[in-house]
Design an enzyme around this catalytic site. Structure first.
Site, PDB file in Angstrom:
ATOM      1  N   ASP A 133      -9.796 -39.185  36.982  1.00 28.71           N
ATOM      2  CA  ASP A 133     -10.011 -40.462  37.645  1.00 28.71           C
ATOM      3  C   ASP A 133      -9.718 -40.244  39.128  1.00 28.71           C
ATOM      4  O   ASP A 133      -9.109 -39.243  39.510  1.00 28.71           O
ATOM      5  CB  ASP A 133      -9.063 -41.508  37.054  1.00 28.71           C
ATOM      6  CG  ASP A 133      -9.172 -42.852  37.743  1.00 28.71           C
ATOM      7  OD1 ASP A 133     -10.300 -43.315  37.983  1.00 28.71           O
ATOM      8  OD2 ASP A 133      -8.117 -43.442  38.040  1.00 28.71           O
ATOM      9  N   ASP A 169      -8.935 -43.144  42.000  1.00 37.56           N
ATOM     10  CA  ASP A 169      -7.913 -44.022  42.586  1.00 37.56           C
ATOM     11  C   ASP A 169      -6.643 -44.033  41.745  1.00 37.56           C
ATOM     12  O   ASP A 169      -6.676 -44.321  40.552  1.00 37.56           O
ATOM     13  CB  ASP A 169      -8.458 -45.442  42.737  1.00 37.56           C
ATOM     14  CG  ASP A 169      -9.689 -45.507  43.631  1.00 37.56           C
ATOM     15  OD1 ASP A 169      -9.740 -44.751  44.610  1.00 37.56           O
ATOM     16  OD2 ASP A 169     -10.591 -46.311  43.333  1.00 37.56           O
TER      17      ASP A 169
END
Length: 178
Positions: A16, A18
């Protein structure tokens, strides 16, 4: 058997963005390069990952596009910057996939849907999702990994309702165990 001991250079790492690679903007979005701040020791983690994984893929939900806060091109500019910074300092990223759709869009491919993993596998047919790891900081990341048949790693201290295969405080803490 410790699952980390079976990782070899045939494995793929999905990450991922953020909250894992860069600082998450609470109730906001990284809309430009100036907003993108690497978390501590992330570059060092990518140097370790480069020596351990065949493929390194970023998968990220970016519904700020669907909300009209930023454009697809804004997101691509941030990703070009991220990849350039990581690769210029000895890391690598093979692919970056993002979903610009709103959560409310029917048939969206946002995580936890495994569609971005399938897009990556389509582009890189050598990816074996059963020899893949998903690292994220949200329930949707862990669910994405499980939906795609991957091992799952949770980083950070967010509340978690799903059980990942392992958890660490930071991406670098995970990298050091490899």
């Amino acid at each position: 058997m410790d699952w980390k001991s079976i990782i070899d250079n045939e494995w793929t790492l999905f990450l991922d963005r953020d909250g894992v690679i860069n600082v998450r903007i609470i109730d906001g979005y990284v809309t430009n390069i100036e907003d993108f701040k690497f978390l501590p020791n992330v570059i060092e983690a990518f140097k370790i990952f480069k020596g351990k994984f065949k493929r390194i893929i970023i998968v990220t939900n970016q519904q700020g596009v669907g909300k009209g806060i930023m454009t697809n091109e804004d997101v691509r500019n941030v990703h070009r910057y991220m990849v350039q910074e990581i690769e210029s300092k000895g890391g690598k990223i093979d692919g970056v996939y993002f979903c610009p759709q709103l959560k409310s869009d029917p048939d969206n491919y946002r995580k936890p849907s495994p569609m971005m993993a399938y897009y990556a596998k389509n582009e890189f047919p050598d990816i074996d999702l059963q020899k893949s790891i998903m690292v994220g900081d949200m329930n949707s990341d862990v669910e994405f990994g499980k939906n795609a048949g991957m091992k799952t790693i949770f980083v950070g201290d967010n509340e978690l309702t799903l059980k990942p295969d392992d958890r660490f405080n930071t991406l670098y803490d995970f990298a050091k165990t490899l």
